[in-house]
Design a protein around this motif. Structure first.
Motif, PDB file in Angstrom:
ATOM      1  N   LYS A 179      -6.116  -0.657  -1.667  1.00 14.84           N
ATOM      2  CA  LYS A 179      -6.253  -0.599  -0.209  1.00 14.84           C
ATOM      3  C   LYS A 179      -7.462  -1.396   0.262  1.00 14.84           C
ATOM      4  O   LYS A 179      -7.388  -2.114   1.267  1.00 14.84           O
ATOM      5  CB  LYS A 179      -6.362   0.851   0.252  1.00 14.84           C
ATOM      6  CG  LYS A 179      -5.064   1.595   0.189  1.00 14.84           C
ATOM      7  CD  LYS A 179      -5.197   2.999   0.694  1.00 14.84           C
ATOM      8  CE  LYS A 179      -3.874   3.732   0.550  1.00 14.84           C
ATOM      9  NZ  LYS A 179      -3.940   5.105   1.024  1.00 14.84           N
ATOM     10  N   GLN A 180      -8.570  -1.291  -0.453  1.00 14.30           N
ATOM     11  CA  GLN A 180      -9.765  -2.053  -0.086  1.00 14.30           C
ATOM     12  C   GLN A 180      -9.512  -3.548  -0.241  1.00 14.30           C
ATOM     13  O   GLN A 180      -9.879  -4.339   0.628  1.00 14.30           O
ATOM     14  CB  GLN A 180     -10.958  -1.617  -0.956  1.00 14.30           C
ATOM     15  CG  GLN A 180     -12.257  -2.222  -0.539  1.00 14.30           C
ATOM     16  CD  GLN A 180     -12.722  -1.748   0.818  1.00 14.30           C
ATOM     17  OE1 GLN A 180     -12.356  -0.676   1.274  1.00 14.30           O
ATOM     18  NE2 GLN A 180     -13.515  -2.550   1.465  1.00 14.30           N
TER      19      GLN A 180
ATOM     20  N   SER B 147      -6.637  -5.037  -0.116  1.00 15.68           N
ATOM     21  CA  SER B 147      -5.664  -5.432   0.895  1.00 15.68           C
ATOM     22  C   SER B 147      -6.326  -5.670   2.243  1.00 15.68           C
ATOM     23  O   SER B 147      -5.980  -6.618   2.948  1.00 15.68           O
ATOM     24  CB  SER B 147      -4.586  -4.362   1.047  1.00 15.68           C
ATOM     25  OG  SER B 147      -3.849  -4.225  -0.122  1.00 15.68           O
ATOM     26  N   LYS B 148      -7.272  -4.823   2.608  1.00 21.97           N
ATOM     27  CA  LYS B 148      -7.963  -5.003   3.883  1.00 21.97           C
ATOM     28  C   LYS B 148      -8.733  -6.310   3.924  1.00 21.97           C
ATOM     29  O   LYS B 148      -8.657  -7.064   4.899  1.00 21.97           O
ATOM     30  CB  LYS B 148      -8.922  -3.845   4.140  1.00 21.97           C
ATOM     31  CG  LYS B 148      -8.250  -2.559   4.486  1.00 21.97           C
ATOM     32  CD  LYS B 148      -9.264  -1.464   4.698  1.00 21.97           C
ATOM     33  CE  LYS B 148      -8.600  -0.122   4.887  1.00 21.97           C
ATOM     34  NZ  LYS B 148      -9.594   0.957   5.037  1.00 21.97           N
TER      35      LYS B 148
ATOM     36  N   ASN C 254       0.816  -1.209   0.000  1.00 18.38           N
ATOM     37  CA  ASN C 254       0.000   0.000   0.000  1.00 18.38           C
ATOM     38  C   ASN C 254       0.851   1.261   0.000  1.00 18.38           C
ATOM     39  O   ASN C 254       0.431   2.294  -0.535  1.00 18.38           O
ATOM     40  CB  ASN C 254      -0.947   0.002   1.194  1.00 18.38           C
ATOM     41  CG  ASN C 254      -2.069  -0.981   1.010  1.00 18.38           C
ATOM     42  OD1 ASN C 254      -2.514  -1.228  -0.105  1.00 18.38           O
ATOM     43  ND2 ASN C 254      -2.546  -1.544   2.100  1.00 18.38           N
TER      44      ASN C 254
ATOM     45  N   ILE D 222      -7.702  -9.665   6.265  1.00 19.60           N
ATOM     46  CA  ILE D 222      -8.625 -10.269   7.225  1.00 19.60           C
ATOM     47  C   ILE D 222      -8.796 -11.758   6.948  1.00 19.60           C
ATOM     48  O   ILE D 222      -8.726 -12.591   7.864  1.00 19.60           O
ATOM     49  CB  ILE D 222      -9.975  -9.539   7.205  1.00 19.60           C
ATOM     50  CG1 ILE D 222      -9.804  -8.135   7.776  1.00 19.60           C
ATOM     51  CG2 ILE D 222     -11.030 -10.302   7.985  1.00 19.60           C
ATOM     52  CD1 ILE D 222     -11.009  -7.231   7.583  1.00 19.60           C
TER      53      ILE D 222
END
Length: 65
Positions: A42-43, A45-46, A33, A50
């Protein structure tokens, strides 16, 4: 009393295995990122972080039991 020590040791092993593996995953996505500044990345990656952490936790539990 031996059961208490067994469970404490098992929980410690689960947490140690999880955090030893998860730090590499978190570091990878952090550097990814920082290198590419993109909202979709970024979305993604999140969500991926998780999912991978959940799998790593399950793997750590199964490995320590």
């Amino acid at each position: 009393m031996n059961n208490v020590f067994f469970f404490i040791n098992m929980i410690r092993n689960i947490l140690m295995n999880f955090f030893q593996e998860a730090i590499w995953v978190a570091g990878f996505f952090f550097l990814l990122n920082k290198t590419f500044d993109n909202r979709k990345l970024k979305q993604f990656s999140k969500i991926t972080l998780i999912i991978v952490c959940v799998f790593l936790f399950i793997f750590s539990v199964l490995r320590s039991v």
